[in-house]
Each structure stands twice: as structure tokens, then as C-alpha cells.
Design an enzyme around this catalytic site. Structure first.
Site, short mmCIF file in Angstrom:
data_model
loop_
_atom_site.label_atom_id
_atom_site.label_comp_id
_atom_site.label_asym_id
_atom_site.label_seq_id
_atom_site.Cartn_x
_atom_site.Cartn_y
_atom_site.Cartn_z
N ILE A 28 -7.38 7.39 -1.08
CA ILE A 28 -7.29 5.93 -1.07
C ILE A 28 -8.09 5.46 0.14
O ILE A 28 -7.93 6.00 1.24
CB ILE A 28 -5.82 5.46 -1.01
CG1 ILE A 28 -5.72 3.94 -1.04
CG2 ILE A 28 -5.09 6.03 0.18
CD1 ILE A 28 -4.28 3.42 -1.13
N SER A 29 -8.99 4.49 -0.07
CA SER A 29 -9.87 4.06 1.01
C SER A 29 -9.10 3.40 2.14
O SER A 29 -8.00 2.86 1.93
CB SER A 29 -10.91 3.07 0.47
OG SER A 29 -11.76 3.68 -0.46
N GLN A 30 -9.69 3.45 3.33
CA GLN A 30 -9.05 2.79 4.47
C GLN A 30 -9.00 1.28 4.23
O GLN A 30 -9.87 0.70 3.58
CB GLN A 30 -9.78 3.10 5.77
CG GLN A 30 -11.13 2.43 5.92
CD GLN A 30 -11.81 2.81 7.22
OE1 GLN A 30 -12.57 3.76 7.25
NE2 GLN A 30 -11.53 2.07 8.28
N PRO A 31 -7.96 0.61 4.72
CA PRO A 31 -7.79 -0.81 4.44
C PRO A 31 -8.98 -1.68 4.84
O PRO A 31 -9.30 -2.64 4.14
CB PRO A 31 -6.53 -1.17 5.25
CG PRO A 31 -5.74 0.09 5.26
CD PRO A 31 -6.77 1.18 5.39
N ARG A 62 0.82 -1.22 0.00
CA ARG A 62 0.00 0.00 0.00
C ARG A 62 0.85 1.27 0.00
O ARG A 62 0.41 2.30 -0.51
CB ARG A 62 -0.94 -0.01 1.21
CG ARG A 62 -2.04 1.08 1.18
CD ARG A 62 -3.04 0.86 2.30
NE ARG A 62 -4.18 1.77 2.22
CZ ARG A 62 -4.37 2.81 3.03
NH1 ARG A 62 -3.48 3.08 3.98
NH2 ARG A 62 -5.44 3.57 2.90
#
Length: 249
Positions: A98-101, A72
Site C-alpha cells: 500500500i503506497s505511503q500516504p 487506512r
């Protein structure tokens, strides 16, 4: 694990899972590998803790393996790399994130892709979600309306060796009919309604994961399934907040 302030799972997409403190200036890939392992370990505990409300107390081993493998930190700007393995969204430019994991993991799991599936992703961003899917599905087609982001993602994915991802710049509302139908469609930007062209391009038996709702308000993450006869059913998963799906529609 602590959650930032007193936010409950109702705002899970906005919550931050506090991982060990990051040290600035990391450049050792072995360190990042260990940080990914720690992230996945913490996310598994996080998933079990809030599984009743999300409906997913466990996620598939394939999803966890992909998150533990995809770097990431290569999908965020250099000044954000020290925070790449915290469970929160990060800015990637042009007003996008970028979306949270956790949300990446949950949406990937809900899609239930397998090694023979073809996936359409709407909202490439930096390419991270596509990279996660690429380790599970046969091929990923991904669209990004912000042309500089699309170009950067294509170059990034090429340099990192992802050969089963095809990118293009375009309005994702209308999908990518040339490669339809798709086993899975994943939308990583919020639409005020489910785009009809995407429903048409979803294969019978396919699944779509999409956030739906108004800009600046909490949206609902939906799981849409199309049966063999083409009948569509939807399921509300949990409240989220995504950047809006933009375009001329």
C-alpha cells in the site's frame, strides 16, 4: 519533521515521515480517528516543506478531507495496523504494498478529479487509493491483476460501505474499455512505458498519473494530459519507486 536517514526529495516516495510512536493492540476507532488527523496535519507540513521540488506546495482540501476520513488501518494486514498512519508504504501480501500516504495524496491531487468524474485505477492493491478517490469522484473502476488481492479488496470495500467503486481482476495494461472514456486514469504500478490502451481510454481533457521506469530502479511519476483535440503532453513530477506493472504485455 525528520526524514529517515539523509534521503532528499529526489527519493521522496521512499522517505518516511516519522509520526508519533504507535502503541500495539489498538482497537479503539476514536484513537485511529485522532491518528488520521495527526497524519494529515503532518503531511500538510511535509507538503509545504518539499513543495518546490514536487511542484505541489499545497494540495486540495478535498484530498485532505478524504485522507482524514478513509480508515487506512482497515486496508492493511492486522499485524501492520499500528503503523497504518505512518507516512510509509506497508506490505499487503503477494509482493505488493500500500503506497505511503503522501504519494496517495499527491497522485490524487494531480488527477484533479471532481464529483462528476469517472476514474480508472490500475492496481487496486488493498483498495485504499480507490477509497480515497471514491470520496471525490462520481465512480471509481479499479483493476488488480493479483486475483486474491482483487477479491479481498472487493469484499473489504463492500463491508466498509463504498458503493461507488467497481472492482475486477485483470491485466491493467489493457485498461477497462467497457466503461471508457475516463476523466482520470491513475496507475499505481510502474510501467516501462505509458500503455497505449490507457491513452486511448482517456477522455479528451482528461489526466493520467503514472509511474514510468524500469523495475529495481527509480522511476518518474508522470502527469499526462490529453487536450480537446486528443494531443497528449507529459510532465515529470518527481522520482518514485513502485512495484512493477505485471501481465502478458
Amino acid at each position: 519533521m525528520l526524514i529517515q536517514s539523509a534521503i532528499r526529495i529526489g527519493a521522496i516516495a521512499l522517505a518516511t515521515l516519522l509520526l508519533p510512536a504507535q502503541v500495539s493492540g489498538r482497537n479503539n476507532e476514536a484513537e485511529y480517528t485522532e491518528m488520521r488527523r495527526e497524519m494529515v496535519s503532518d503531511l500538510k507540513r511535509y507538503t509545504r516543506r518539499f513543495g518546490d521540488e514536487s511542484g505541489s506546495p499545497t494540495l486540495s482540501d478535498d484530498v485532505w478531507a478524504s485522507l482524514e476520513t478513509v480508515p487506512r488501518h482497515h486496508f492493511v494486514p492486522a499485524n501492520e495496523q499500528d503503523y497504518a498512519y505512518e507516512n510509509r508504504p506497508l506490505p499487503i501480501g503477494y509482493g505488493q504494498t500500500i503506497s505511503q500516504p503522501y504519494i496517495v495524496a499527491l497522485m490524487t491531487d494531480l488527477a484533479r478529479a471532481d464529483k462528476d468524474d469517472v476514474v480508472l485505477e490500475i492496481g487496486t492493491g488493498s483498495g485504499y487509493q480507490a477509497a480515497v478517490f471514491s470520496r471525490i469522484a462520481r465512480h471509481v473502476y479499479t483493476m488488480e491483476i493479483v486475483e486474491p488481492l482483487a477479491e479481498a479488496a472487493e469484499e473489504r470495500l463492500r463491508k466498509l460501505g463504498y458503493t461507488n467503486i467497481t472492482t475486477r481482476s485483470g491485466d491493467g495494461y489493457y485498461g477497462w474499455p467497457e466503461h471508457a472514456p475516463y476523466d482520470v486514469i491513475l496507475v499505481t504500478a510502474a510501467s516501462t512505458s505509458i500503455p497505449p490502451p490507457l491513452i486511448t481510454q482517456l477522455k479528451p481533457g482528461g489526466r493520467m498519473v503514472i509511474p514510468v521506469g524500469e523495475v529495481f530502479f527509480t522511476q518518474q511519476l508522470l502527469l499526462l494530459e490529453k487536450d480537446a483535440e486528443g494531443k497528449v503532453t507529459t510532465q515529470h513530477i518527481l522520482p518514485v519507486r513502485f512495484v512493477p506493472l505485471t501481465g502478458e504485455h
